[in-house]
Motif scaffolding. Structure first.
Motif, PDB file in Angstrom:
ATOM      1  N   ASN A   1       0.843  -1.193   0.000  1.00 34.26           N
ATOM      2  CA  ASN A   1       0.000   0.000   0.000  1.00 34.26           C
ATOM      3  C   ASN A   1       0.880   1.246   0.000  1.00 34.26           C
ATOM      4  N   VAL A   2       0.712   2.067  -1.028  1.00 34.00           N
ATOM      5  CA  VAL A   2       1.560   3.244  -1.215  1.00 34.00           C
ATOM      6  C   VAL A   2       0.727   4.508  -1.047  1.00 34.00           C
ATOM      7  N   ASP A   3       1.055   5.307  -0.055  1.00 28.34           N
ATOM      8  CA  ASP A   3       0.417   6.611   0.124  1.00 28.34           C
ATOM      9  C   ASP A   3       0.941   7.515  -0.979  1.00 28.34           C
ATOM     10  N   ALA A   4       0.129   7.706  -2.011  1.00 32.09           N
ATOM     11  CA  ALA A   4       0.617   8.305  -3.252  1.00 32.09           C
ATOM     12  C   ALA A   4       0.387   9.807  -3.365  1.00 32.09           C
ATOM     13  N   ASN A   5       0.095  10.510  -2.303  1.00 32.90           N
ATOM     14  CA  ASN A   5      -0.316  11.906  -2.396  1.00 32.90           C
ATOM     15  C   ASN A   5       0.850  12.877  -2.222  1.00 32.90           C
ATOM     16  N   PRO A   6       1.295  13.570  -3.293  1.00 29.03           N
ATOM     17  CA  PRO A   6       0.969  13.269  -4.695  1.00 29.03           C
ATOM     18  C   PRO A   6       2.108  12.558  -5.416  1.00 29.03           C
ATOM     19  N   ASP A   7       3.285  12.446  -4.790  1.00 26.51           N
ATOM     20  CA  ASP A   7       4.402  11.753  -5.424  1.00 26.51           C
ATOM     21  C   ASP A   7       5.375  11.280  -4.356  1.00 26.51           C
ATOM     22  N   GLY A   8       6.356  10.494  -4.756  1.00 27.96           N
ATOM     23  CA  GLY A   8       7.338  10.028  -3.798  1.00 27.96           C
ATOM     24  C   GLY A   8       7.979   8.730  -4.219  1.00 27.96           C
ATOM     25  N   THR A   9       8.661   8.091  -3.265  1.00 26.75           N
ATOM     26  CA  THR A   9       9.317   6.803  -3.470  1.00 26.75           C
ATOM     27  C   THR A   9       8.970   5.887  -2.307  1.00 26.75           C
ATOM     28  N   PHE A  10       8.691   4.643  -2.613  1.00 24.76           N
ATOM     29  CA  PHE A  10       8.364   3.646  -1.597  1.00 24.76           C
ATOM     30  C   PHE A  10       9.273   2.452  -1.831  1.00 24.76           C
TER      31      PHE A  10
ATOM     32  N   SER B   1       7.616 -11.944   1.390  1.00 22.54           N
ATOM     33  CA  SER B   1       9.074 -11.833   1.502  1.00 22.54           C
ATOM     34  C   SER B   1       9.541 -10.472   1.002  1.00 22.54           C
ATOM     35  N   GLY B   2      10.522  -9.896   1.676  1.00 16.99           N
ATOM     36  CA  GLY B   2      11.048  -8.613   1.271  1.00 16.99           C
ATOM     37  C   GLY B   2      11.885  -8.702   0.008  1.00 16.99           C
ATOM     38  N   THR B   3      11.913  -7.607  -0.749  1.00 17.81           N
ATOM     39  CA  THR B   3      12.732  -7.525  -1.960  1.00 17.81           C
ATOM     40  C   THR B   3      13.520  -6.221  -1.927  1.00 17.81           C
ATOM     41  N   ALA B   4      14.410  -6.066  -2.895  1.00 22.64           N
ATOM     42  CA  ALA B   4      15.185  -4.835  -3.021  1.00 22.64           C
ATOM     43  C   ALA B   4      14.494  -3.825  -3.935  1.00 22.64           C
ATOM     44  N   ALA B   5      13.295  -4.150  -4.395  1.00 21.42           N
ATOM     45  CA  ALA B   5      12.599  -3.289  -5.346  1.00 21.42           C
ATOM     46  C   ALA B   5      11.978  -2.069  -4.664  1.00 21.42           C
ATOM     47  N   SER B   6      11.879  -0.978  -5.410  1.00 21.57           N
ATOM     48  CA  SER B   6      11.220   0.239  -4.935  1.00 21.57           C
ATOM     49  C   SER B   6      10.469   0.881  -6.091  1.00 21.57           C
ATOM     50  N   VAL B   7       9.430   1.651  -5.777  1.00 19.87           N
ATOM     51  CA  VAL B   7       8.637   2.339  -6.782  1.00 19.87           C
ATOM     52  C   VAL B   7       8.699   3.843  -6.546  1.00 19.87           C
ATOM     53  N   THR B   8       8.825   4.580  -7.638  1.00 22.10           N
ATOM     54  CA  THR B   8       8.808   6.043  -7.605  1.00 22.10           C
ATOM     55  C   THR B   8       7.700   6.512  -8.538  1.00 22.10           C
ATOM     56  N   TRP B   9       6.942   7.531  -8.138  1.00 20.39           N
ATOM     57  CA  TRP B   9       5.818   7.987  -8.939  1.00 20.39           C
ATOM     58  C   TRP B   9       5.634   9.491  -8.788  1.00 20.39           C
ATOM     59  N   SER B  10       4.879  10.057  -9.721  1.00 19.57           N
ATOM     60  CA  SER B  10       4.516  11.464  -9.634  1.00 19.57           C
ATOM     61  C   SER B  10       3.137  11.668 -10.239  1.00 19.57           C
TER      62      SER B  10
ATOM     63  N   THR C   1       3.601   9.660 -13.999  1.00 22.79           N
ATOM     64  CA  THR C   1       4.852   8.967 -14.277  1.00 22.79           C
ATOM     65  C   THR C   1       5.158   8.001 -13.142  1.00 22.79           C
ATOM     66  N   PHE C   2       5.869   6.933 -13.462  1.00 29.23           N
ATOM     67  CA  PHE C   2       6.213   5.936 -12.452  1.00 29.23           C
ATOM     68  C   PHE C   2       7.425   5.141 -12.931  1.00 29.23           C
ATOM     69  N   SER C   3       8.135   4.578 -11.984  1.00 33.10           N
ATOM     70  CA  SER C   3       9.250   3.692 -12.296  1.00 33.10           C
ATOM     71  C   SER C   3       9.434   2.720 -11.143  1.00 33.10           C
ATOM     72  N   VAL C   4       9.949   1.546 -11.471  1.00 29.46           N
ATOM     73  CA  VAL C   4      10.267   0.536 -10.463  1.00 29.46           C
ATOM     74  C   VAL C   4      11.706   0.098 -10.693  1.00 29.46           C
ATOM     75  N   SER C   5      12.502   0.064  -9.645  1.00 29.55           N
ATOM     76  CA  SER C   5      13.907  -0.334  -9.736  1.00 29.55           C
ATOM     77  C   SER C   5      14.196  -1.429  -8.724  1.00 29.55           C
ATOM     78  N   GLY C   6      15.367  -2.029  -8.854  1.00 26.00           N
ATOM     79  CA  GLY C   6      15.758  -3.088  -7.926  1.00 26.00           C
ATOM     80  C   GLY C   6      15.057  -4.409  -8.165  1.00 26.00           C
ATOM     81  N   ILE C   7      14.598  -4.651  -9.390  1.00 24.94           N
ATOM     82  CA  ILE C   7      13.892  -5.888  -9.711  1.00 24.94           C
ATOM     83  C   ILE C   7      14.904  -7.021  -9.896  1.00 24.94           C
ATOM     84  N   ALA C   8      14.690  -8.112  -9.193  1.00 29.58           N
ATOM     85  CA  ALA C   8      15.641  -9.228  -9.243  1.00 29.58           C
ATOM     86  C   ALA C   8      15.257 -10.281 -10.277  1.00 29.58           C
ATOM     87  N   TYR C   9      14.087 -10.160 -10.890  1.00 29.60           N
ATOM     88  CA  TYR C   9      13.623 -11.164 -11.834  1.00 29.60           C
ATOM     89  C   TYR C   9      14.330 -10.996 -13.179  1.00 29.60           C
ATOM     90  N   ALA C  10      14.735 -12.125 -13.790  1.00 30.97           N
ATOM     91  CA  ALA C  10      15.400 -12.061 -15.088  1.00 30.97           C
ATOM     92  C   ALA C  10      14.430 -11.581 -16.169  1.00 30.97           C
TER      93      ALA C  10
END
Length: 281
Positions: A93-102, A111-120, A162-171
């Motif tokens: 659950n991402v508190d998206a008001n109005p932009d940021g990184t989670f 299970s935890g991952t190294a992934a994060s999402v950034t949005w605006s 706009t949005f982006s996701v980084s730190g994805i471990a999946y091939a």
């Protein structure tokens, strides 16, 4: 009685259908008539282990739910509440008001991952579909997911989500985009562009983007970008002011790991092992 060898030479589609636990049970049911001898127990266990290795592994999924605020109970999905295509749990659950990184996103197993999402969503902000309120208040997962979304700008200025996701471990992975909107006058939902590829929901006749009219996830309110690779991706929605009416509002994202299918060589190896270990009575 079905021969164990014959079972092991079944085609790949059969093995994909059944979960690993079912394969174990089937192996046990067709094993030697003397299952409790050490030799036969060892053989059964070994064959079951090889069968499990050839079955398709469960893919992991990272699910992101954009909400208006962290205190909106009817928008923030509890970890055990299923939502989205496939009914998965453990949404972030991402508190998206109005932009940021989670960061530190979890997958569907928790299970935890190294992934994060950034949005605006600076232009349009964060809103909700009020037609989903009753079901969302009752804890219906898909209604809660539809209840909040990040929106583009409906005014004169050009402004996309706009949005982006980084730190994805999946091939390799698919990305599912979930749309929502409280606008009942514009049934068309706008396209989303990820890594240079643009996809649009199907503007089916009579389709409406409100939960109250269509509570299901289908081609009118989702798009799937298939077989992406790399540790990150970025995307944006096509602003409605550049293409006419319609909304470009996103309720959530999913990053779905793609697991390679078991190889033919592995299946042949399993069949060969069964042939060697088979005992004629």
């Amino acid at each position: 009685m079905v021969e164990l060898f014959d079972f092991c030479l079944f085609n790949l589609s059969f093995l994909r259908i059944f979960p690993v636990t079912s394969v174990f049970r089937l192996f046990l049911s067709v094993s030697s008539p003397k299952p409790h001898t050490p030799s036969n127990m060892f053989k059964t266990s070994l064959l079951a282990a090889f069968a499990a290795m050839t079955c398709a592994a469960s893919a992991a999924t990272i699910s992101i739910n954009f909400t208006e605020a962290a205190d909106r109970v009817n928008q923030n999905l509890p970890s055990g509440t299923a939502a989205g295509i496939g009914g998965l749990t453990n949404w972030n659950n991402v508190d998206a008001n109005p932009d940021g990184t989670f960061g530190s996103l979890v997958d569907n197993s928790g299970s935890g991952t190294a992934a994060s999402v950034t949005w605006s969503a600076q232009g349009g902000g964060v809103w909700g579909d009020n037609t989903a309120t009753t079901d969302a208040n009752a804890g219906v997962g898909d209604a809660m997911l539809r209840r909040g979304y990040i929106d583009d700008n409906g005014g004169d200025a050009f402004s996309s989500v706009t949005f982006s996701v980084s730190g994805i471990a999946y091939a390799t992975y698919d990305v599912v985009v979930y749309y929502s909107s409280g606008d009942g006058t514009n049934p068309q939902l706008q396209a989303t562009n990820i890594n240079g590829t643009e996809m649009s929901p199907d503007p089916a006749a009579g389709a409406n983007n409100q939960y109250g009219t269509n509570p299901n996830w289908d081609a009118t309110n989702t798009v799937t970008f298939s077989s992406l690779s790399g540790a990150s991706f970025s995307g944006f929605t096509v602003d409605r002011n550049t293409v006419g009416t319609g909304r470009a509002s996103i309720a959530g994202l999913q990053i779905v790991e793609i697991i390679p299918e078991p190889s033919s060589a592995a299946l042949l190896g399993l069949g060969g092992l069964a042939l060697i270990l088979r005992r004629r009575k």
